[in-house]
Design a protein around this motif. Structure first.
Motif, PDB file in Angstrom:
ATOM      1  N   ILE A 192       0.842  -1.200   0.000  1.00 14.55           N
ATOM      2  CA  ILE A 192       0.000   0.000   0.000  1.00 14.55           C
ATOM      3  C   ILE A 192       0.878   1.251   0.000  1.00 14.55           C
ATOM      4  CG2 ILE A 192      -1.646   1.354   1.380  1.00 14.55           C
ATOM      5  CD1 ILE A 192      -2.827  -1.405   2.269  1.00 14.55           C
ATOM      6  N   SER A 193       1.909   1.255   0.835  1.00 15.76           N
ATOM      7  CA  SER A 193       2.801   2.416   0.936  1.00 15.76           C
ATOM      8  C   SER A 193       3.538   2.702  -0.362  1.00 15.76           C
ATOM      9  CB  SER A 193       3.819   2.209   2.063  1.00 15.76           C
ATOM     10  OG  SER A 193       3.170   2.108   3.299  1.00 15.76           O
ATOM     11  N   ILE A 194       4.081   1.655  -0.998  1.00 16.81           N
ATOM     12  CA  ILE A 194       4.839   1.874  -2.233  1.00 16.81           C
ATOM     13  C   ILE A 194       3.924   2.418  -3.324  1.00 16.81           C
ATOM     14  CG2 ILE A 194       4.730  -0.440  -3.287  1.00 16.81           C
ATOM     15  CD1 ILE A 194       7.960   1.484  -3.147  1.00 16.81           C
ATOM     16  N   CYS A 195       2.693   1.939  -3.376  1.00 14.62           N
ATOM     17  CA  CYS A 195       1.735   2.446  -4.370  1.00 14.62           C
ATOM     18  C   CYS A 195       1.394   3.908  -4.097  1.00 14.62           C
ATOM     19  CB  CYS A 195       0.462   1.601  -4.385  1.00 14.62           C
ATOM     20  SG  CYS A 195       0.702  -0.046  -5.079  1.00 14.62           S
ATOM     21  N   LEU A 196       1.120   4.241  -2.847  1.00 15.80           N
ATOM     22  CA  LEU A 196       0.788   5.631  -2.501  1.00 15.80           C
ATOM     23  C   LEU A 196       1.981   6.570  -2.726  1.00 15.80           C
ATOM     24  CD1 LEU A 196      -1.313   5.088   0.751  1.00 15.80           C
ATOM     25  CD2 LEU A 196      -2.147   5.736  -1.534  1.00 15.80           C
ATOM     26  N   LEU A 197       3.167   6.142  -2.333  1.00 21.62           N
ATOM     27  CA  LEU A 197       4.355   6.980  -2.528  1.00 21.62           C
ATOM     28  C   LEU A 197       4.683   7.168  -4.006  1.00 21.62           C
ATOM     29  CD1 LEU A 197       6.557   5.624   0.387  1.00 21.62           C
ATOM     30  CD2 LEU A 197       5.568   7.927   0.203  1.00 21.62           C
ATOM     31  N   GLU A 198       4.551   6.101  -4.776  1.00 23.75           N
ATOM     32  CA  GLU A 198       4.784   6.204  -6.224  1.00 23.75           C
ATOM     33  C   GLU A 198       3.771   7.148  -6.870  1.00 23.75           C
ATOM     34  OE1 GLU A 198       6.954   4.909  -8.679  1.00 23.75           O
ATOM     35  OE2 GLU A 198       8.241   4.542  -6.962  1.00 23.75           O
ATOM     36  N   ALA A 199       2.503   7.034  -6.489  1.00 24.37           N
ATOM     37  CA  ALA A 199       1.468   7.917  -7.044  1.00 24.37           C
ATOM     38  C   ALA A 199       1.738   9.366  -6.646  1.00 24.37           C
ATOM     39  CB  ALA A 199       0.085   7.481  -6.564  1.00 24.37           C
ATOM     40  N   PHE A 200       2.097   9.599  -5.397  1.00 18.90           N
ATOM     41  CA  PHE A 200       2.405  10.952  -4.931  1.00 18.90           C
ATOM     42  C   PHE A 200       3.589  11.532  -5.706  1.00 18.90           C
ATOM     43  CE2 PHE A 200       4.475  13.993  -2.072  1.00 18.90           C
ATOM     44  CZ  PHE A 200       3.411  14.848  -1.817  1.00 18.90           C
ATOM     45  N   GLY A 201       4.648  10.735  -5.856  1.00 21.70           N
ATOM     46  CA  GLY A 201       5.825  11.200  -6.588  1.00 21.70           C
ATOM     47  C   GLY A 201       5.528  11.495  -8.044  1.00 21.70           C
ATOM     48  N   TYR A 202       4.729  10.647  -8.664  1.00 23.18           N
ATOM     49  CA  TYR A 202       4.440  10.795 -10.088  1.00 23.18           C
ATOM     50  C   TYR A 202       3.456  11.924 -10.358  1.00 23.18           C
ATOM     51  CZ  TYR A 202       3.620   9.351 -14.928  1.00 23.18           C
ATOM     52  OH  TYR A 202       3.540   9.318 -16.295  1.00 23.18           O
ATOM     53  N   TYR A 203       2.343  11.942  -9.631  1.00 21.43           N
ATOM     54  CA  TYR A 203       1.272  12.894  -9.930  1.00 21.43           C
ATOM     55  C   TYR A 203       1.390  14.235  -9.213  1.00 21.43           C
ATOM     56  CZ  TYR A 203      -0.942   9.051 -12.326  1.00 21.43           C
ATOM     57  OH  TYR A 203      -1.207   8.032 -13.205  1.00 21.43           O
ATOM     58  N   VAL A 204       1.957  14.258  -8.026  1.00 26.10           N
ATOM     59  CA  VAL A 204       2.053  15.511  -7.265  1.00 26.10           C
ATOM     60  C   VAL A 204       3.418  16.165  -7.444  1.00 26.10           C
ATOM     61  CG1 VAL A 204       1.928  16.558  -4.964  1.00 26.10           C
ATOM     62  CG2 VAL A 204       0.338  14.715  -5.588  1.00 26.10           C
ATOM     63  N   LEU A 205       4.489  15.385  -7.277  1.00 23.42           N
ATOM     64  CA  LEU A 205       5.841  15.943  -7.386  1.00 23.42           C
ATOM     65  C   LEU A 205       6.391  15.917  -8.811  1.00 23.42           C
ATOM     66  CD1 LEU A 205       7.408  14.419  -4.153  1.00 23.42           C
ATOM     67  CD2 LEU A 205       6.357  16.668  -4.465  1.00 23.42           C
ATOM     68  N   ASN A 206       5.673  15.264  -9.720  1.00 22.76           N
ATOM     69  CA  ASN A 206       6.059  15.189 -11.129  1.00 22.76           C
ATOM     70  C   ASN A 206       7.423  14.511 -11.330  1.00 22.76           C
ATOM     71  OD1 ASN A 206       5.273  15.594 -13.796  1.00 22.76           O
ATOM     72  ND2 ASN A 206       6.433  17.479 -13.968  1.00 22.76           N
ATOM     73  N   ILE A 207       7.711  13.489 -10.537  1.00 25.43           N
ATOM     74  CA  ILE A 207       8.953  12.721 -10.672  1.00 25.43           C
ATOM     75  C   ILE A 207       8.722  11.681 -11.761  1.00 25.43           C
ATOM     76  CG2 ILE A 207      10.550  11.140  -9.537  1.00 25.43           C
ATOM     77  CD1 ILE A 207       9.781  12.537  -6.881  1.00 25.43           C
ATOM     78  N   ARG A 208       9.543  11.738 -12.806  1.00 26.49           N
ATOM     79  CA  ARG A 208       9.355  10.856 -13.960  1.00 26.49           C
ATOM     80  C   ARG A 208      10.690  10.265 -14.410  1.00 26.49           C
ATOM     81  NH1 ARG A 208       3.914  11.723 -14.088  1.00 26.49           N
ATOM     82  NH2 ARG A 208       3.267  13.745 -14.766  1.00 26.49           N
TER      83      ARG A 208
END
Length: 134
Positions: free
Chosen positions: A75-91
């Motif tokens: 759950i944590s890895i999914c939430l952190l990945e989503a936060f990084g990708y969609y909020v912080l724009n880490i690509r």
């Protein structure tokens, strides 16, 4: 820091170094590399993540079983990945599809597999190396 926590941190450091050495992360934007090979950002994040996972597993009673810590990790890895990708724009500088169409972990298949199993593998390794009961 006690001996077991230090050992878990050193294992996290080693696994993170090996993983990021053989899987060169390259992000869109700035990248800082250690020895011109290991991207500092994922190296630090994997080390921090593994160490935090160990601390939670050993200090939070609700996460003391392998099943619960694994579910928490996923759950944590999914939430952190989503936060990084969609909020912080880490690509990543790539065009891989996301994991199961969830919009996270845009990486080659072997990296997706690692992301899914890494938490469990790390906890099992700490138990084996520190000779703790599962």
């Amino acid at each position: 820091m006690n001996k077991d926590t230090l050992s878990a941190f050193l294992l996290a450091l080693l696994l993170s170094a090996i993983w990021t050495y053989f899987n060169r992360y390259e992000y869109i934007g700035n990248n800082i590399y250690l020895f011109n090979t290991i991207n500092i950002f994922p190296f630090a994040m994997w080390t921090l993540g593994f160490t935090t996972l160990y601390l939670l597993h050993t200090h939070v009673k609700a996460l003391s079983t392998i099943t619960r810590i694994t579910i928490f990790y996923l759950i944590s890895i999914c939430l952190l990945e989503a936060f990084g990708y969609y909020v912080l724009n880490i690509r990543l500088n790539s065009h891989y599809p996301s994991l199961f169409g969830l919009g996270i972990i845009h990486a080659p298949v072997h990296m997706k597999v690692f992301y899914v199993v890494a938490g469990l593998v790390f906890i099992v390794l700490t138990k084996i190396l520190l000779k703790k009961k599962a």
